[in-house]
Design an enzyme around this catalytic site. Sequence first.
Site: not given
Ligand code: MRU
Length: 365
Positions: A54-56, A254, A265
């Site tokens: 996870r994480g963009a 994201d 998030k």
């Molecule tokens: O649902 P997730 O855990 O994938 O959400 C992640 C986030 O919202 C992060 O802040 C975003 O992807 C940036 S990661 C560098």
Amino acid sequence: MPSSSSTPACLRWIGDVGGRLELLDQTLLPSRHEWIGCPDVESVVEAIKSLRVRGAPAIGIAGAYGLAVAAAEAGRRGLEPGLAREHLHARAAELDSARPTAVNLRWAVRRTVAAVERLPADAPTTALEAAVLTEARAIHAEDRELCAAIGRHGARALAEALAAAPGAGVLTHCNTGALATGGDGTALAAITTAWDDGHRFDVFADETRPLFQGARLTAWELVQRGIPVTVLVDSAAGQLMRTGRVAACIVGADRITASGDVANKIGTYSLAVLAAAHGIPFFVAAPSSTFDLSIDGGDAIPIEQRAATEVTHPLGMQAAPDGVLAYNPAFDVTPAALIRGIVTEHGLIQPVDRERIADVLRATL
Ligand code: MRU
């Protein structure tokens, strides 16, 4: 306190063409640190949907390697080049729709498909396999560099804010570190770089309901690096700010629109409103692959809605009676007006507006 150093990666490709993708299963952290194999594209899609990865930026890299898994499938099945290309296109569609909000996933999958499209029409399937893996590796390696640059620029912005509010610390939300990227992270890299530069300050991590990325993942990363961290329930952020303990907030993104609205998030918007009410600078950190200049305003960003059970059964424990409804958007949108600056690999976008975004991103367009 030991000095900060890199935390382990969240995904890796083992071997060469025909090799395999492995992911650190983030749903098990912090109690278990286990790598899982992704033998087929279905398992990559499942891992993205269920937030094992996870994480963009990280889901973008996983999507690109997911296509390498698809190419290896085509090779193993002995598909002739035309069918192999069809197979890749079909798999790309499954991968890039696995999660809707982070534009990095679509960006990385499309970039990898484009690498295949650049090959001559009569290129053999083995050439397709090699091209896909080369592009996925390039996206992964570039992300490491982007994170390092974002860390440097972000640390400077944080250092200024910390100097303006002696004794106060930095508040972050969700997880934006090594677990969310191909390198050391975005917003979290700004924090760890500032720490490595010798600044000493309190790091506050929102627990980040309902899936606890802040408590489970950000706190775990900071502990690995020897950086003290204080975890708080999301709703304690206002009290923390009111009592003067926050010099700056920094979060990831994201998707960022042409006008600078930011999807991130769930809980980010509330934090930005609170920061504005207390005159606290609110920074967003993200690579240029997180910008979607085809969208002008945040209302056009698709927001992922997730299962009610994530709210009613946090960490698998029943917290609400059977039969209740749950509102569970995974992301929210923070208007540009609430954001002091956006930290990119090219530097700080400040003020956050259409013109400045276009200027700073010109290098990558
Ligand atoms: O649902 P997730 O855990 O994938 O959400 C992640 C986030 O919202 C992060 O802040 C975003 O992807 C940036 S990661 C560098």
